[in-house]
Write an enzyme that holds these catalytic residues in place. Sequence first.
Site, PDB file in Angstrom:
ATOM      1  N   ARG A  36      49.139  32.020  57.177  1.00  0.00           N
ATOM      2  CA  ARG A  36      49.874  32.910  58.134  1.00  0.00           C
ATOM      3  C   ARG A  36      48.783  33.830  58.936  1.00  0.00           C
ATOM      4  O   ARG A  36      47.910  34.434  58.434  1.00  0.00           O
ATOM      5  CB  ARG A  36      50.735  33.837  57.367  1.00  0.00           C
ATOM      6  CG  ARG A  36      51.460  34.995  58.242  1.00  0.00           C
ATOM      7  CD  ARG A  36      52.427  34.322  59.098  1.00  0.00           C
ATOM      8  NE  ARG A  36      53.442  35.066  59.816  1.00  0.00           N
ATOM      9  CZ  ARG A  36      52.878  35.981  60.463  1.00  0.00           C
ATOM     10  NH1 ARG A  36      51.888  35.946  61.358  1.00  0.00           N
ATOM     11  NH2 ARG A  36      53.964  36.732  61.313  1.00  0.00           N
ATOM     12  N   GLU A  44      60.675  32.564  66.266  1.00  0.00           N
ATOM     13  CA  GLU A  44      60.922  31.522  65.334  1.00  0.00           C
ATOM     14  C   GLU A  44      61.421  30.359  65.669  1.00  0.00           C
ATOM     15  O   GLU A  44      62.051  30.120  66.652  1.00  0.00           O
ATOM     16  CB  GLU A  44      61.920  32.428  64.185  1.00  0.00           C
ATOM     17  CG  GLU A  44      61.620  33.499  63.724  1.00  0.00           C
ATOM     18  CD  GLU A  44      60.517  33.309  62.748  1.00  0.00           C
ATOM     19  OE1 GLU A  44      60.386  32.386  61.935  1.00  0.00           O
ATOM     20  OE2 GLU A  44      59.880  34.279  62.430  1.00  0.00           O
ATOM     21  N   ARG A  86      51.288  32.879  51.107  1.00  0.00           N
ATOM     22  CA  ARG A  86      50.684  32.299  52.397  1.00  0.00           C
ATOM     23  C   ARG A  86      49.248  33.015  52.423  1.00  0.00           C
ATOM     24  O   ARG A  86      49.250  34.408  52.243  1.00  0.00           O
ATOM     25  CB  ARG A  86      51.405  32.275  53.542  1.00  0.00           C
ATOM     26  CG  ARG A  86      52.504  31.708  53.635  1.00  0.00           C
ATOM     27  CD  ARG A  86      53.184  31.695  54.918  1.00  0.00           C
ATOM     28  NE  ARG A  86      53.986  32.977  54.993  1.00  0.00           N
ATOM     29  CZ  ARG A  86      54.760  33.636  55.978  1.00  0.00           C
ATOM     30  NH1 ARG A  86      55.219  32.653  56.826  1.00  0.00           N
ATOM     31  NH2 ARG A  86      54.826  34.674  56.091  1.00  0.00           N
TER      32      ARG A  86
END
Length: 144
Positions: A36, A44, A86
């Site tokens: 990330r 999104e 992440r």
Amino acid sequence: MGGGFKHSPNNPDRVIEVKRVVDGDTFETMSGDKVRLIGVNTPETVKPNSPVEYYGKEDSQYTKSKLTGKTAYLFADAGDKDKYGRLLRYVFVQGDPAMFNETLVREGYANTMTIPPNVMFQDSFVKLEREARSKKKGLWADNK
């Protein structure tokens, strides 16, 4: 580049190959790690039960074109992973001297999102977002 990297810019904590882009600010490495990007947030495109957000497809396509199959150098800030496991990283693509996180903001593909303790480039990202807004780039264009 700032001087506050845990690892020097010549010594990234990881050198990886990008397998696939999940969306504009998240990708998967060939070894299966999800990464990330620190300091940025893109519209999104893959959130369950949610519509694709404005400029999401453009942003996702841009990130795919710049990262898929490329060698990338990853640099950590104060934190290592997010609550989803992440890796949180600043990313440089081999052959490009610009930090990819900054490029997304500068070109209007992302807005700034600061989550402490990862704040090393917060001021730079805010400045770049202001410039992108004033130049009406990407997300900030008048044709919404």
